[in-house]
Scaffold this motif. Structure first.
Motif, PDB file in Angstrom:
ATOM      1  N   PRO A 113       0.728  -8.838  16.593  1.00  0.00           N
ATOM      2  CA  PRO A 113       1.991  -8.397  15.977  1.00  0.00           C
ATOM      3  C   PRO A 113       3.023  -9.509  15.837  1.00  0.00           C
ATOM      4  O   PRO A 113       3.756  -9.550  14.848  1.00  0.00           O
ATOM      5  CB  PRO A 113       2.488  -7.296  16.928  1.00  0.00           C
ATOM      6  CG  PRO A 113       1.261  -6.803  17.614  1.00  0.00           C
ATOM      7  CD  PRO A 113       0.361  -7.998  17.748  1.00  0.00           C
ATOM      8  N   VAL A 114       3.087 -10.412  16.813  1.00  0.00           N
ATOM      9  CA  VAL A 114       4.054 -11.507  16.747  1.00  0.00           C
ATOM     10  C   VAL A 114       3.712 -12.434  15.589  1.00  0.00           C
ATOM     11  O   VAL A 114       4.585 -12.833  14.800  1.00  0.00           O
ATOM     12  CB  VAL A 114       4.087 -12.289  18.079  1.00  0.00           C
ATOM     13  CG1 VAL A 114       4.978 -13.523  17.953  1.00  0.00           C
ATOM     14  CG2 VAL A 114       4.586 -11.390  19.200  1.00  0.00           C
ATOM     15  N   LEU A 115       2.439 -12.775  15.472  1.00  0.00           N
ATOM     16  CA  LEU A 115       1.992 -13.638  14.383  1.00  0.00           C
ATOM     17  C   LEU A 115       2.194 -12.960  13.031  1.00  0.00           C
ATOM     18  O   LEU A 115       2.608 -13.602  12.055  1.00  0.00           O
ATOM     19  CB  LEU A 115       0.520 -14.010  14.582  1.00  0.00           C
ATOM     20  CG  LEU A 115      -0.065 -15.017  13.590  1.00  0.00           C
ATOM     21  CD1 LEU A 115       0.672 -16.342  13.678  1.00  0.00           C
ATOM     22  CD2 LEU A 115      -1.546 -15.218  13.868  1.00  0.00           C
ATOM     23  N   LEU A 116       1.928 -11.668  12.974  1.00  0.00           N
ATOM     24  CA  LEU A 116       2.106 -10.933  11.722  1.00  0.00           C
ATOM     25  C   LEU A 116       3.568 -10.949  11.296  1.00  0.00           C
ATOM     26  O   LEU A 116       3.879 -11.162  10.119  1.00  0.00           O
ATOM     27  CB  LEU A 116       1.614  -9.496  11.879  1.00  0.00           C
ATOM     28  CG  LEU A 116       1.767  -8.584  10.655  1.00  0.00           C
ATOM     29  CD1 LEU A 116       1.014  -9.142   9.460  1.00  0.00           C
ATOM     30  CD2 LEU A 116       1.280  -7.173  10.993  1.00  0.00           C
ATOM     31  N   THR A 117       4.481 -10.746  12.245  1.00  0.00           N
ATOM     32  CA  THR A 117       5.911 -10.785  11.931  1.00  0.00           C
ATOM     33  C   THR A 117       6.322 -12.163  11.447  1.00  0.00           C
ATOM     34  O   THR A 117       7.057 -12.305  10.458  1.00  0.00           O
ATOM     35  CB  THR A 117       6.740 -10.405  13.182  1.00  0.00           C
ATOM     36  OG1 THR A 117       6.407  -9.071  13.564  1.00  0.00           O
ATOM     37  CG2 THR A 117       8.232 -10.484  12.891  1.00  0.00           C
ATOM     38  N   ARG A 118       5.822 -13.208  12.116  1.00  0.00           N
ATOM     39  CA  ARG A 118       6.136 -14.574  11.701  1.00  0.00           C
ATOM     40  C   ARG A 118       5.599 -14.847  10.296  1.00  0.00           C
ATOM     41  O   ARG A 118       6.272 -15.468   9.472  1.00  0.00           O
ATOM     42  CB  ARG A 118       5.541 -15.560  12.710  1.00  0.00           C
ATOM     43  CG  ARG A 118       5.962 -17.012  12.472  1.00  0.00           C
ATOM     44  CD  ARG A 118       5.271 -17.953  13.445  1.00  0.00           C
ATOM     45  NE  ARG A 118       5.380 -17.481  14.812  1.00  0.00           N
ATOM     46  CZ  ARG A 118       4.390 -17.490  15.693  1.00  0.00           C
ATOM     47  NH1 ARG A 118       3.195 -17.944  15.353  1.00  0.00           N
ATOM     48  NH2 ARG A 118       4.564 -17.063  16.925  1.00  0.00           N
ATOM     49  N   HIS A 119       4.388 -14.376  10.034  1.00  0.00           N
ATOM     50  CA  HIS A 119       3.798 -14.576   8.714  1.00  0.00           C
ATOM     51  C   HIS A 119       4.615 -13.840   7.647  1.00  0.00           C
ATOM     52  O   HIS A 119       4.897 -14.390   6.582  1.00  0.00           O
ATOM     53  CB  HIS A 119       2.350 -14.073   8.704  1.00  0.00           C
ATOM     54  CG  HIS A 119       1.689 -14.188   7.377  1.00  0.00           C
ATOM     55  ND1 HIS A 119       1.175 -15.372   6.896  1.00  0.00           N
ATOM     56  CD2 HIS A 119       1.470 -13.264   6.404  1.00  0.00           C
ATOM     57  CE1 HIS A 119       0.662 -15.172   5.708  1.00  0.00           C
ATOM     58  NE2 HIS A 119       0.826 -13.903   5.384  1.00  0.00           N
ATOM     59  N   ARG A 120       4.996 -12.600   7.938  1.00  0.00           N
ATOM     60  CA  ARG A 120       5.779 -11.815   6.986  1.00  0.00           C
ATOM     61  C   ARG A 120       7.096 -12.522   6.652  1.00  0.00           C
ATOM     62  O   ARG A 120       7.483 -12.625   5.486  1.00  0.00           O
ATOM     63  CB  ARG A 120       6.052 -10.428   7.567  1.00  0.00           C
ATOM     64  CG  ARG A 120       6.787  -9.498   6.618  1.00  0.00           C
ATOM     65  CD  ARG A 120       7.156  -8.185   7.297  1.00  0.00           C
ATOM     66  NE  ARG A 120       5.988  -7.481   7.801  1.00  0.00           N
ATOM     67  CZ  ARG A 120       5.792  -7.144   9.068  1.00  0.00           C
ATOM     68  NH1 ARG A 120       6.702  -7.443   9.988  1.00  0.00           N
ATOM     69  NH2 ARG A 120       4.712  -6.495   9.432  1.00  0.00           N
ATOM     70  N   GLU A 121       7.769 -13.028   7.684  1.00  0.00           N
ATOM     71  CA  GLU A 121       9.039 -13.719   7.470  1.00  0.00           C
ATOM     72  C   GLU A 121       8.836 -15.024   6.707  1.00  0.00           C
ATOM     73  O   GLU A 121       9.642 -15.380   5.848  1.00  0.00           O
ATOM     74  CB  GLU A 121       9.710 -13.978   8.821  1.00  0.00           C
ATOM     75  CG  GLU A 121      10.197 -12.702   9.499  1.00  0.00           C
ATOM     76  CD  GLU A 121      10.643 -12.916  10.935  1.00  0.00           C
ATOM     77  OE1 GLU A 121      10.432 -14.035  11.472  1.00  0.00           O
ATOM     78  OE2 GLU A 121      11.193 -11.970  11.537  1.00  0.00           O
ATOM     79  N   GLY A 122       7.755 -15.726   7.013  1.00  0.00           N
ATOM     80  CA  GLY A 122       7.476 -16.980   6.316  1.00  0.00           C
ATOM     81  C   GLY A 122       7.177 -16.766   4.854  1.00  0.00           C
ATOM     82  O   GLY A 122       7.645 -17.521   3.989  1.00  0.00           O
ATOM     83  N   VAL A 123       6.398 -15.734   4.546  1.00  0.00           N
ATOM     84  CA  VAL A 123       6.079 -15.422   3.150  1.00  0.00           C
ATOM     85  C   VAL A 123       7.340 -14.993   2.411  1.00  0.00           C
ATOM     86  O   VAL A 123       7.592 -15.403   1.271  1.00  0.00           O
ATOM     87  CB  VAL A 123       4.993 -14.328   3.084  1.00  0.00           C
ATOM     88  CG1 VAL A 123       4.852 -13.782   1.678  1.00  0.00           C
ATOM     89  CG2 VAL A 123       3.660 -14.884   3.562  1.00  0.00           C
ATOM     90  N   ARG A 124       8.172 -14.177   3.073  1.00  0.00           N
ATOM     91  CA  ARG A 124       9.417 -13.721   2.448  1.00  0.00           C
ATOM     92  C   ARG A 124      10.344 -14.908   2.161  1.00  0.00           C
ATOM     93  O   ARG A 124      11.030 -14.927   1.138  1.00  0.00           O
ATOM     94  CB  ARG A 124      10.109 -12.709   3.360  1.00  0.00           C
ATOM     95  CG  ARG A 124      11.343 -12.068   2.754  1.00  0.00           C
ATOM     96  CD  ARG A 124      11.941 -11.045   3.702  1.00  0.00           C
ATOM     97  NE  ARG A 124      11.041  -9.928   3.926  1.00  0.00           N
ATOM     98  CZ  ARG A 124      10.835  -9.345   5.093  1.00  0.00           C
ATOM     99  NH1 ARG A 124      11.450  -9.771   6.168  1.00  0.00           N
ATOM    100  NH2 ARG A 124      10.015  -8.319   5.195  1.00  0.00           N
ATOM    101  N   SER A 125      10.350 -15.904   3.048  1.00  0.00           N
ATOM    102  CA  SER A 125      11.251 -17.052   2.878  1.00  0.00           C
ATOM    103  C   SER A 125      10.922 -17.886   1.648  1.00  0.00           C
ATOM    104  O   SER A 125      11.782 -18.614   1.139  1.00  0.00           O
ATOM    105  CB  SER A 125      11.220 -17.928   4.136  1.00  0.00           C
ATOM    106  OG  SER A 125      10.010 -18.676   4.208  1.00  0.00           O
ATOM    107  N   ILE A 126       9.688 -17.799   1.161  1.00  0.00           N
ATOM    108  CA  ILE A 126       9.324 -18.551  -0.047  1.00  0.00           C
ATOM    109  C   ILE A 126       9.255 -17.637  -1.278  1.00  0.00           C
ATOM    110  O   ILE A 126       8.767 -18.037  -2.333  1.00  0.00           O
ATOM    111  CB  ILE A 126       7.981 -19.300   0.134  1.00  0.00           C
ATOM    112  CG1 ILE A 126       6.835 -18.324   0.428  1.00  0.00           C
ATOM    113  CG2 ILE A 126       8.091 -20.346   1.226  1.00  0.00           C
ATOM    114  CD1 ILE A 126       5.461 -18.974   0.398  1.00  0.00           C
ATOM    115  N   GLY A 127       9.756 -16.410  -1.119  1.00  0.00           N
ATOM    116  CA  GLY A 127       9.820 -15.488  -2.255  1.00  0.00           C
ATOM    117  C   GLY A 127       8.468 -14.973  -2.711  1.00  0.00           C
ATOM    118  O   GLY A 127       8.255 -14.764  -3.908  1.00  0.00           O
ATOM    119  N   ALA A 128       7.564 -14.783  -1.761  1.00  0.00           N
ATOM    120  CA  ALA A 128       6.224 -14.311  -2.119  1.00  0.00           C
ATOM    121  C   ALA A 128       5.884 -13.089  -1.281  1.00  0.00           C
ATOM    122  O   ALA A 128       6.676 -12.620  -0.472  1.00  0.00           O
ATOM    123  CB  ALA A 128       5.198 -15.423  -1.898  1.00  0.00           C
TER     124      ALA A 128
END
Length: 201
Positions: A113-128
């Motif tokens: 879950p921690v990695l998934l949240t980090r991935h979600r935030e990272g993808v959102r930060s690049i507009g994808a």
């Protein structure tokens, strides 16, 4: 013939490395340090060209998987006089193949879950994000509605969700239950498209 690693640019080597690791060890294990090491460069060099690991993941999916570009072209290009059902069949075919390619690469995220949240935030930060495919298909169907090629009370958002949801489910069954549990994509795509089109025409 493959270009020797040493003669490829650093961004290309990083994408090569990211693709290799994401396909063989999964996204969770493909750290920026491991990707940089595989590419033969420093982690600092990776961040010179890419905002984060998520950008590498998106670039690998969209640029290195053969069905991603074709899917986005089918979703965003002007269909002209191409019949709506025919275009929906194209989209269903490419989406089915794309999800089948992407699922093994991203599946390991859901175990952490921690990695998934980090991935979600990272993808959102690049507009994808995966929602962009749904938004693109919804937009495509709204344009067809405006052209008068769908029935006036059609729901483009629901139709888009149904078509892509079926394609995603096929990929899930393919990987989780085995290839004998799904039909060939050449049969699946037109069947799903015809069913969605029956509700829209």
């Amino acid at each position: 013939m493959l270009t020797p690693k040493s003669s490829r640019s650093t961004p290309e080597r990083l994408l090569d490395a990211a693709e290799t690791l994401m396909r063989t060890t999964g996204l969770a294990s493909a750290t920026t340090k491991a990707i940089a090491r595989e590419a033969g460069c420093s982690e600092a060099a990776l961040y010179k060209y890419f905002a984060n690991k998520e950008e590498l993941f998106v670039r690998v999916l969209m640029e290195r998987r053969p069905n991603a570009g074709a899917m986005m072209a089918a979703l965003t290009s002007d269909p002209g006089e191409q019949p709506v059902e025919e275009r929906l069949t194209e989209i269903a075919r490419y989406a089915s193949l794309f999800y089948a390619e992407a699922m093994p690469m991203s599946g390991s995220l859901f175990a952490d879950p921690v990695l998934l949240t980090r991935h979600r935030e990272g993808v959102r930060s690049i507009g994808a994000g995966p929602h962009m495919v749904l938004e693109a298909l919804t937009g495509h169907l709204f344009r067809e509605l405006e052209r008068g090629r769908l029935r006036p009370d059609a729901d483009p958002a629901a139709a888009a969700a149904l078509l892509l949801g079926a394609c995603f489910q096929r990929a899930f069954f393919l990987h989780f239950s085995g290839p004998d549990t799904v039909g060939p994509v050449e049969e699946f795509a037109p069947a799903v498209a015809a069913t969605v089109w029956a509700a829209l025409r």
